[in-house]
Design a protein around this motif. Structure first.
Motif: not given
Lengths: 448, 317
Positions: B146-147, B150-153, B168-169, B171, B173, B175-176, B261, B265-266
């Motif tokens: 999960l980490w 992770d969407s941020i880290y 750089p652009d 990233w 996601i 699990l999203g 998840t 998602p949905y």
């Protein structure tokens, strides 16, 4: 010679069986031979979540329950578990007909009603001592069909907007209405590449946020009488709004979130706005993170119909019919309300009282906080009861509402529309079909 | 002097009788195999049979997590389940999740088992590393993943950007986004099941008599010929058992999806096991949850029969 020979050979089948039998007997009997320490006359077992403000658990577990236990000759055992595990733990206890005396749910436990004692006496005693409870508490713990209080709510947690004052100031806006959130959020995302962070996932915070939007747009799961009312033009408007908000001001990461993801995103400086309890700012203050000075709080956003938000967490204490110490659990709750001001302070304003008179100087206390920058940060919560409501508004939090809430029907409907997987009309009809089935099911079981 | 042996004999009497009983049991093969099998049968009856028949009973009742009384409702719960769109999404996802993950598992497990069947320094350490995902609690492993996702880290994204693989652009996601989310849960399931399949296939490889390999070498068979024409056919029955275990573990698993998840998602990663949990436990509808979970049973029985028959046919006699 014979003896030496016997020692030299390997283990015989007899030896193996003897050893296994001895080991088995030791393993079976061993646990009955532990030394039992001196005990109080009674025991009270409490199950509740690991609070988002750790100081609260330290006070509750190590100070309050210990003192209460001494006064009441009771050993109080508190088990703290992750918030996501409460429902499954409760289901296991109900099935086994054994477990804790007092269990705290974070949302109304209407589906467990048959297994829970009526809390009307606890409410009555607390009302006698402290005046009427707030409407939010009653709507979350009372079943008008069966006329039973299936739980007792001591407190609720406000769900304000947490926003980056610096970023919003930079675009010359504040998030006062949902339209402001969309327009301002887009400006900030375009200029600073920092998105709005409102979840669209299968988790608690999304469930609250989507209902806040629905209710402010005049959309509801049910009417005041509990009839299914999801299919309305207001729901379609709310769905279209969330789609626009997602496309203009958010990123797909919100589709994968858990209940603490928005906290992490805000504290990492990667969100301009989230809907959450004050755990975001309290964590930043307690961890001495510089970002706490940039995060401001605002009331729930105003929609086209009204300004309204959800309670973020509704503390609902329940007592099983099979609990061993029902009287002790009821007394504990009554005494806890008598001392609720301590709980309010220990939670650092996270838990707001359901009996308002227990913290008569609440407005003065939150008007100035020594940790907050500015110290008036939390004053925005002083009229929270004017804009906070329960899950299932304008009706009660029934078993159908709880089932819909816990199986993420509303969250999924919004996520499908936001991502373009379905049109608002199709997603709404799918959600309505699921909810019709849920309503029919609980009606057949006599709960609605 | 005469008393001593008599006293000794009296004291040793019960002990000798006890030893005698154990000895008789140990020497009685007809009794012994029944006794040794009894715990396994008891275990299966109590922890598999009883819950199974209980869920059969639940699925035709209106039981909830909060009710002690239940009444018979026939196939009403199954009708509701079949009418639910989420159920069909979950069924489709379960099949994708199982088939795709097991295809990769069998490929990776064969590669690893073949590599581990030869001698090299530090083999024990590599075996230990490979076994770790299987012996570690899956919930802990899933939280680690999960980490990683992770969407941020996300460490994958961070490494990708550091190495210049991701711009750089970019990233992702993990699990999203529906496709990435399904890939992510499948990867974790592969990671989890590969060790078991590897160990089973390795056991099969080591059981091939060395003289068969020697004969093939004498006849001039190379690596691929030996692998495809000798080892694979000989290992096939045990490999099918590994696949059967993998399919059953994956088909009935909800931990990976629940931790990573929660079906999102949905509902795009919702599987039958997780949907049964959400319906039965989270939603409070035990009868509905039991009905969802029972859809797994006929599929698994069919798969088990098919694989066991294939394994029998593939046996080299």
């Amino acid at each position: 010679m014979m003896t030496r020979k016997t020692h030299r050979r390997g283990l015989s089948r007899r030896d193996v069986i003897k050893t296994a039998a001895a080991a088995g007997a030791a393993a079976s009997v061993g646990p009955f031979f532990h030394v039992t320490p001196a005990r109080a006359a009674k025991t009270l077992r409490i199950l509740q979540w690991s609070h988002f403000v750790p100081g609260y658990d330290r006070w509750f577990n190590n100070v309050y329950t210990k003192e209460w236990g001494k006064k009441n000759d009771t050993e109080v055992i508190v088990d703290n578990i992750n918030l996501a595990l409460i429902e499954s733990r409760a289901a296991a206890e109900a099935s086994a007909q054994k477990g804790h005396d007092l269990i705290m749910f974070l949302s109304p436990p209407a589906v467990f009603e048959d297994q829970l004692i009526d809390m009307k006496d606890v409410y009555a005693e607390c009302e006698k001592r402290h005046g009427k409870p707030i409407d939010l508490a009653i709507k979350s713990t009372y079943n008008p069909k069966t006329k039973k209080y299936f739980a007792f709510s001591d407190s609720f947690v406000p769900d304000p907007i947490n926003y980056r004052a610096d970023l919003w100031g930079d675009v010359g806006m504040t998030p006062d209405t949902w339209d402001d959130v969309r327009v301002g959020g887009k400006k900030i995302k375009d200029k600073h590449r920092v998105p709005v962070g409102i979840g669209l996932s299968a988790e608690l915070d999304t469930a609250m946020a989507m209902r806040a939007i629905m209710y402010s747009f005049g959309a509801h799961e049910q009417d005041a009488e509990g009839n299914l009312a999801i299919n309305s033009k207001n729901t379609l408007e709310a769905l279209r709004f969330v789609k626009a908000l997602f496309e203009e001001a958010m990123t797909p990461e919100v589709l994968a979130w858990d209940a603490s993801s928005n906290n992490r995103q805000m504290l990492a400086g990667r969100s301009s706005l989230v809907l959450n309890a004050i755990s975001v700012t309290r964590t930043a203050e307690n961890e001495k993170m510089a970002i706490h000075e940039k995060i401001a709080l605002a009331k729930a956003a105003k929609g086209p119909v009204r300004r309204i938000g959800l309670e973020h967490v509704m503390d609902c204490y329940a007592i099983w019919k099979f609990a061993e110490n029902k009287e002790g659990a009821q007394k504990f709750l009554i005494d806890y309300i008598d001392n609720f001001k301590q709980a309010f302070l220990a939670s650092e304003f996270y838990n707001f009282p359901c009996f308002a008179n227990t913290v008569p100087d609440l407005k003065q206390i939150i008007a100035k906080d020594e940790k907050a920058v500015p110290p008036t940060k939390y004053a925005v919560l002083d009229d929270v009861l004017e804009w906070a409501t329960n899950v299932g508004y304008p009706g009660y939090a029934t078993a159908a509402i709880a089932d819909t809430f816990n199986t993420w029907v509303i969250n999924t409907m919004f996520a499908r529309v936001a991502t373009g997987a379905e049109t608002p009309e199709v997603a709404l009809s799918q959600a309505e079909a699921a909810m019709k089935s849920i309503w029919a099911k609980w009606k057949e079981r006599g709960m609605l | 002097m005469m008393l001593q042996p008599a006293t000794h004999a009296a004291a040793a009497g019960p002990a000798r009788a006890h030893t005698g009983l154990l000895a008789r049991i140990a020497d009685n093969e007809r009794l012994l195999w029944r006794l040794m099998l009894a715990p396994a049968i008891l275990y299966i009856v109590l922890l598999v049979g009883f819950p199974f028949f209980l869920s059969l009973y639940f699925s035709v009742s209106d039981v909830t997590v909060g009710s002690r009384e239940m009444s018979f409702v026939g196939l009403e719960n199954f009708r509701r389940v079949i009418e639910s769109r989420t159920f069909w999404t979950a069924l489709k996802n379960t099949l994708i999740f199982t088939v795709v993950s097991q295809l990769f598992v069998i490929v990776f497990a064969n590669i690893l088992a073949t590599a581990l069947s030869v001698e090299f320094r530090g083999k024990w350490f590599i075996r230990l590393l490979i076994l770790l995902p299987w012996v570690a609690p899956i919930s802990l492993g899933a939280i680690g993943w999960l980490w990683i996702y992770d969407s941020i880290y996300s460490i994958i994204n961070w490494t990708g950007q550091a190495l210049g693989i991701l711009g750089p652009d970019r990233w992702p996601i993990w699990l999203g986004e529906p496709t990435l989310a399904m890939i992510s849960v499948i990867v974790v399931q592969i990671w989890r099941i590969v060790p078991l399949a590897t160990v089973i296939i390795l056991a099969g490889l080591t059981s091939i008599p060395q003289d068969i390999r020697d004969a093939a070498a004498v006849d001039g068979a190379g690596f691929w010929r030996r692998l495809l024409q000798i080892e694979f056919p000989l290992v096939m029955p045990i490999m099918l058992v590994a696949v059967l275990f993998g399919v059953i573990f994956t088909f009935t698993d909800m931990i990976v999806v629940f931790v990573l998840t929660r079906g999102g998602p949905y509902d795009q990663t919702q599987v039958l096991a997780s949907w049964a949990f959400f319906t039965g436990i989270q939603g409070g509808d035990l009868a509905g949850g039991a009905a969802v979970s029972l859809f797994l049973f006929p599929v698994l029985v069919a798969v088990a029969i098919l694989f066991l028959r294939l394994a029998r046919r593939a046996e080299v006699t």
